[in-house]
Design a protein around this motif. Structure first.
Motif, mmCIF file in Angstrom:
data_model
loop_
_atom_site.group_PDB
_atom_site.id
_atom_site.type_symbol
_atom_site.label_atom_id
_atom_site.label_comp_id
_atom_site.label_asym_id
_atom_site.label_seq_id
_atom_site.Cartn_x
_atom_site.Cartn_y
_atom_site.Cartn_z
ATOM 1 N N PHE A 1 0.858 -1.187 0.000
ATOM 2 C CA PHE A 1 0.000 0.000 0.000
ATOM 3 C C PHE A 1 0.892 1.234 0.000
ATOM 4 C CE2 PHE A 1 -2.827 -3.062 2.276
ATOM 5 C CZ PHE A 1 -3.894 -3.030 1.387
ATOM 6 N N SER B 1 -2.167 -8.171 15.437
ATOM 7 C CA SER B 1 -2.883 -7.143 14.691
ATOM 8 C C SER B 1 -1.934 -6.409 13.746
ATOM 9 C CB SER B 1 -3.516 -6.171 15.678
ATOM 10 O OG SER B 1 -4.289 -5.233 14.990
ATOM 11 N N GLY B 2 -2.359 -6.264 12.491
ATOM 12 C CA GLY B 2 -1.555 -5.548 11.508
ATOM 13 C C GLY B 2 -0.535 -6.403 10.790
ATOM 14 N N GLY C 1 -1.103 -8.603 8.568
ATOM 15 C CA GLY C 1 -1.444 -8.777 7.150
ATOM 16 C C GLY C 1 -2.457 -9.876 6.861
ATOM 17 N N LYS C 2 -3.106 -10.404 7.884
ATOM 18 C CA LYS C 2 -4.020 -11.539 7.708
ATOM 19 C C LYS C 2 -5.213 -11.192 6.806
ATOM 20 C CE LYS C 2 -4.811 -11.807 12.156
ATOM 21 N NZ LYS C 2 -4.037 -10.606 12.612
ATOM 22 N N THR C 3 -5.869 -10.092 7.138
ATOM 23 C CA THR C 3 -7.040 -9.694 6.341
ATOM 24 C C THR C 3 -6.642 -9.388 4.906
ATOM 25 O OG1 THR C 3 -8.240 -8.857 8.253
ATOM 26 C CG2 THR C 3 -8.861 -7.933 6.129
ATOM 27 N N THR C 4 -5.495 -8.742 4.756
ATOM 28 C CA THR C 4 -5.031 -8.412 3.410
ATOM 29 C C THR C 4 -4.775 -9.682 2.593
ATOM 30 O OG1 THR C 4 -4.023 -6.420 4.333
ATOM 31 C CG2 THR C 4 -3.358 -7.035 2.114
HETATM 32 N N1 LIG Z 1 -6.555 -0.374 2.303
HETATM 33 C C1 LIG Z 1 -5.412 -0.169 2.956
HETATM 34 N N2 LIG Z 1 -4.641 0.909 2.679
HETATM 35 C C2 LIG Z 1 -3.468 1.109 3.316
HETATM 36 N N3 LIG Z 1 -2.963 0.293 4.255
HETATM 37 C C3 LIG Z 1 -3.681 -0.795 4.572
HETATM 38 C C4 LIG Z 1 -4.937 -1.088 3.947
HETATM 39 N N4 LIG Z 1 -5.423 -2.244 4.477
HETATM 40 C C5 LIG Z 1 -4.527 -2.639 5.387
HETATM 41 N N5 LIG Z 1 -3.467 -1.792 5.456
HETATM 42 C C6 LIG Z 1 -2.283 -1.939 6.321
HETATM 43 O O1 LIG Z 1 -1.718 -3.211 6.054
HETATM 44 C C7 LIG Z 1 -1.255 -3.833 7.257
HETATM 45 C C8 LIG Z 1 -1.944 -5.181 7.424
HETATM 46 O O2 LIG Z 1 -3.323 -4.965 7.681
HETATM 47 P P1 LIG Z 1 -4.346 -6.164 7.867
HETATM 48 O O3 LIG Z 1 -5.697 -5.562 8.000
HETATM 49 O O4 LIG Z 1 -4.145 -7.132 6.768
HETATM 50 O O5 LIG Z 1 -3.851 -6.793 9.245
HETATM 51 P P2 LIG Z 1 -4.515 -7.946 10.130
HETATM 52 O O6 LIG Z 1 -3.459 -8.964 10.395
HETATM 53 O O7 LIG Z 1 -5.780 -8.398 9.506
HETATM 54 O O8 LIG Z 1 -4.817 -7.157 11.486
HETATM 55 P P3 LIG Z 1 -6.041 -7.349 12.542
HETATM 56 O O9 LIG Z 1 -5.694 -8.578 13.359
HETATM 57 O O10 LIG Z 1 -5.977 -6.091 13.362
HETATM 58 O O11 LIG Z 1 -7.311 -7.484 11.764
HETATM 59 C C9 LIG Z 1 -1.556 -2.838 8.365
HETATM 60 O O12 LIG Z 1 -0.384 -2.124 8.647
HETATM 61 C C10 LIG Z 1 -2.623 -1.942 7.788
HETATM 62 O O13 LIG Z 1 -2.558 -0.662 8.339
#
Ligand SMILES: Nc1ncnc2c1ncn2[C@@H]1O[C@H](COP(=O)(O)OP(=O)(O)OP(=O)(O)O)[C@@H](O)[C@H]1O
Ligand SMILES: [Mg+2]
Length: 268
Positions: A17, A54-55, A57-60
């Motif tokens: 990103f 958290s953060g 990258g799992k959701t991504t």
């Molecule tokens: N649309 C976006 N634009 C910019 N940065 C993003 C976007 N989506 C996620 N990020 C960043 O990418 C990184 C991974 O985010 P992600 O949501 O995948 O984490 P996660 O492991 O799912 O966290 P959580 O357990 O809090 O849900 C984070 O630093 C987040 O800020």
């Protein structure tokens, strides 16, 4: 597991990103490596747990697999077809087979639609008849443990737990083969968590659906997963069969993650 049993294959996936440097005069833009070279496979009827802080990258990862985010690079194959190469239109036939269940589906549920409309929307797009829709709604509400009369309710009339069941019912409507479950239990009461977990388990046995199960709750992941992947700062640190990972974590980060969790008593 045999290679020909692979349903989803992710190869060297990255998602960067752009992040601005702050001041508007400074044009320089850097990148956040949310997902940085991730490789894994999910087999037919398998649950792969994805854990990490958290953060990490799992959701991504989940969104990139479903092509809700287009990856920066890498490959996401579904039954041998690389989805990354496909246009949105070419992706359409794959959409029913690849579904997602979010933590709270409220934002993805049309507030002006009844539960009936919400569940049948994907069915109607695939030309189901009225009778088929009615029968399927009855069946799906029953599967997810909602009463038939709730079909007439609007999303705001459901509790968080009921809304989650509605989200599961909709995700199931078109008999998907792969579902990304992103923290599906986090918003639920503990007693309801177990019911939804068992529901997901039953559905897998019944329909052979595979899950990518994202959670920060290691005991939940342990319960439902066949294998578990551990993410840290956009990378997979370790991926192993469930028992091996929990009993003999190899990576220091996995050890640290596990040591922060109370060990559940197997007799309970
Ligand atoms: N649309 C976006 N634009 C910019 N940065 C993003 C976007 N989506 C996620 N990020 C960043 O990418 C990184 C991974 O985010 P992600 O949501 O995948 O984490 P996660 O492991 O799912 O966290 P959580 O357990 O809090 O849900 C984070 O630093 C987040 O800020
Ligand atoms: Mg997330």
């Amino acid at each position: 597991m045999a290679k020909d049993n692979v349903l989803v294959e992710v190869n060297n996936l990255t998602k960067y990103f752009p992040i601005g440097s702050g001041g508007f005069l400074r044009k320089k833009v850097t990148e956040l490596k949310a997902v940085d070279g991730v490789t894994f496979a999910v087999h037919h009827g398998e649950t792969l747990g994805l854990v990490g802080e958290s953060g990490s990258g799992k959701t991504t990862v989940g969104k990139c697999v479903l092509q809700l985010h287009r990856p920066t690079s890498g490959e996401v194959s579904f039954k041998g077809k690389n989805l990354v190469d496909l246009t949105d239109k070419q992706l359409r036939p794959f959409r029913p087979k690849l579904q997602v269940i979010f933590q709270d589906p409220y934002e993805s549920l049309n507030p002006r639609f009844t539960a009936y409309d919400i569940i049948t929307e994907p069915l109607r797009l695939h030309h189901a008849t009225k009778t088929e829709c009615r029968n399927r709604v009855k069946e799906l509400l029953d599967i997810v443990g909602l009463a038939p009369y709730m079909a007439e309710r609007y999303p705001h009339e459901f509790s968080g737990g009921q809304r989650q069941r509605l989200g599961v019912a909709r995700a199931l409507a078109l008999q998907p083969e792969f579902i990304v479950c992103d923290e599906p239990l986090s918003a639920l009461d503990v007693s309801i968590q177990a019911q939804v977990l068992n529901l997901l388990d039953d559905l897998q046995r019944q329909f052979g659906v595979a899950y990518l199960f994202i959670s920060h709750d290691l005991s939940v992941v342990r319960h439902i997963s066949h294998r578990v992947a551990v993410m840290y700062l956009g990378k997979i640190m370790e991926i192993a069969p469930r028992d091996a990972l929990y009993d003999r974590p190899l990576h220091p980060y996995t050890q640290a993650l596990l040591s922060a969790v109370p060990v559940p008593d197997p007799k309970v």
